[in-house]
Design an enzyme around this catalytic site. Structure first.
Site, PDB file in Angstrom:
ATOM      1  N   GLY A   1       0.817  -1.210   0.000  1.00 31.88           N
ATOM      2  CA  GLY A   1       0.000   0.000   0.000  1.00 31.88           C
ATOM      3  C   GLY A   1       0.848   1.256   0.000  1.00 31.88           C
ATOM      4  CB  SER A   2      -0.062   4.670  -0.895  1.00 31.85           C
ATOM      5  OG  SER A   2      -1.138   4.947  -0.018  1.00 31.85           O
ATOM      6  CB  CYS A   3      -0.037   4.369   4.262  1.00 36.77           C
ATOM      7  SG  CYS A   3      -1.089   5.587   3.466  1.00 36.77           S
ATOM      8  CG  PHE A   4       0.986  -0.038   6.852  1.00 35.74           C
ATOM      9  CD1 PHE A   4       0.312   1.098   7.260  1.00 35.74           C
ATOM     10  CD2 PHE A   4       0.456  -1.271   7.191  1.00 35.74           C
ATOM     11  CE1 PHE A   4      -0.877   1.015   7.983  1.00 35.74           C
ATOM     12  CE2 PHE A   4      -0.717  -1.369   7.917  1.00 35.74           C
ATOM     13  CZ  PHE A   4      -1.383  -0.224   8.304  1.00 35.74           C
TER      14      PHE A   4
ATOM     15  CG  ASP B   1       3.296   6.547   6.328  1.00 32.91           C
ATOM     16  OD1 ASP B   1       3.727   7.224   5.378  1.00 32.91           O
ATOM     17  OD2 ASP B   1       2.088   6.484   6.617  1.00 32.91           O
TER      18      ASP B   1
END
Ligand code: NAD
Length: 427
Positions: A263-266, A269
């Site tokens: 995904g684009s986050c985990f 980030d």
């Protein structure tokens, strides 16, 4: 209230549609003309359950899209920055998109009379709002933050695939502001949401988002590590984690071991927090291990398969699931990417199927053959690897009969079919 959303991608479009649904007037801004036209036609540029219905309901009434930044800032009270913050090579976030969006807002503010609040919703490393966004706004507008305009940070916690539901029913709303006026105005937007608002300063709000995602990513990698140990010892990790999740300090969610998180986050980030920690002289051992476990999980699927079928050269391997998770067409950091890279490197011919994400993956792997159904992808295959937890994969059964060898390595514990040579990644 009147809101402008700068950046109408995933978070921006969801934020816009949901704020319109609770009665606010929204102007979406994007530099991508095609996206703007699509939104104005009520067509989302991403797939998300319920989004098209909301756009169709409010477009032209209290939601419009434009490429004109000034028009958006002049006609609204609050601007949300929702642009991307991609990873740099070393893991830190690239702020060039935030910079150009902020510069456009600042230039528009220079010509606007009256108070305006700028809210950072993009995920940014602690201190970015106050030490990066604020000075750019002051410089471009010639105005003073806290006097002529307000600034706040309002991180987003939605899950792709359940984004509308999550936005409308949040577990938490965090508003980090430089002053009471900005805080009150942003909090007012969420007046009708049944959720307590955590009011804080911008850098705490920024860190809450990173701590939140780092914690969830850690939960997944820990569950995967427990799963890897359990498999070697003949213990069913799903039985183990089901019991573990009954502990109210832990909760049952994010304990399913498998192919890892994407995904684009985990991934982005966690990488960004590692990079910041190192920059300030701290070595984040746990976070580095979280990523190391996550990188290895999809490659272990290839290793398990090699033990069963030997060399991959010229073997046809079906990959079921390309999206980073079910119910989305988003392939960013999908675990299918390192897995397919490895299969191709070892000479396999990959045939793939995903209910939504094939077109996006075609841009990454043009040589892979994409099919319209699982059965088509499985036809004549030497083996099958399951990477995404799509509901329809749970019903697959006779479809496996068309394979040359019915060998299935399941990375998500979704396959229920009986007459196959089945092996789970961590079970
Ligand atoms: P995205 O890439 O889908 O959307 C960004 C949009 O901004 C694009 O449509 C792009 O064309 C537009 N844009 C770029 N420069 C612009 C400019 N100068 N002016 C106006 N528009 C511009 O990104 P996303 O997934 O929506 O993520 C946005 C931010 O939200 C990131 O910081 C991300 O980490 C964070 N976030 C994402 C999610 C998620 O699930 N996707 C969840 C929480 C937080």
């Amino acid at each position: 209230m009147k809101i402008s959303i700068i950046g109408s991608g995933y978070v921006g479009t969801i934020t816009a549609a949901c704020f319109a649904d609770v009665g606010h007037e929204v102007i979406c801004v994007d530099i991508d003309e095609k996206k703007v036209q699509q939104i104005n036609a009520g067509i989302p540029s991403i797939y998300e359950e319920g989004l098209e219905e909301l756009l169709k309901k409010y477009v032209g009434k209290r939601l419009i899209a434009t490429t004109d930044n000034e028009l958006a800032v002049f006609n609204t009270d609050i601007s949300f920055i929702c642009v991307g913050t991609p990873s740099e090579v070393g893991g830190s976030i690239n702020l060039s998109i935030v910079r150009s969006a902020t510069e456009s807002i600042g230039s528009a503010l220079a010509k606007k009379n009256g108070y305006h609040v700028v809210v950072v919703k993009s995920t940014v490393i602690p201190e970015t709002t106050e030490k990066f966004v604020l000075p750019i706004l002051e410089e471009k507008s010639g105005k003073v933050a806290g006097k002529d305009f307000g600034i706040a940070m309002n991180p987003e916690f939605l899950r792709e695939g359940k984004a509308i539901y999550d936005f409308m029913h949040p577990d938490k709303i965090v508003v980090g502001s430089i002053d009471a006026s900005s805080e009150d105005l942003v909090s007012e937007l969420y007046l009708n949401f049944e959720c307590e608002i955590t009011r804080t300063n911008p850098k705490t709000a920024e860190m809450i988002k990173y701590a939140n995602n780092s914690f969830l990513a850690t939960k997944i990698s820990l569950s995967n590590e427990i799963g890897n140990i359990c498999k070697k010892m003949g213990i069913d990790t799903y039985d183990v984690m089901k019991a573990v999740g009954k502990d109210s300090r832990i909760s049952p969610l994010f304990l399913n071991s498998g192919a890892g998180f994407g995904g684009s986050c985990f991934p982005k980030d966690v990488r960004a927090l590692i990079s910041k920690a190192k920059e300030i002289g701290y070595s984040p051992t746990i976070l580095e291990s979280v990523l190391a476990v996550n990188e290895n999980q999809p490659l272990m699927m290839a290793e398990l398969l090699q033990k069963k079928i030997g060399e991959f050269k010229d073997k046809k391997i079906a990959v079921l699931g390309l999206a980073f998770k079910n119910d989305t067409d988003d392939i960013r950091e999908s675990r299918a990417i390192p897995l397919i890279t490895e299969l191709l490197r070892l000479g396999a011919k990959v045939s793939a199927y995903d209910p939504l994400a094939a077109e996006n993956m075609r841009r990454v792997f043009p040589t892979v053959r994409y099919h319209k159904s699982a059965k088509e992808a499985l036809k004549g295959a030497d083996a099958c690897l399951v990477v995404t937890e799509w509901e329809e994969f749970k019903k697959l059964d006779s479809e496996f009969e068309v394979m040359k060898n019915r060998i299935v390595i399941d990375g998500r514990r979704v396959i229920k079919a009986k007459s196959i040579d089945y092996e789970g990644l961590c079970w």
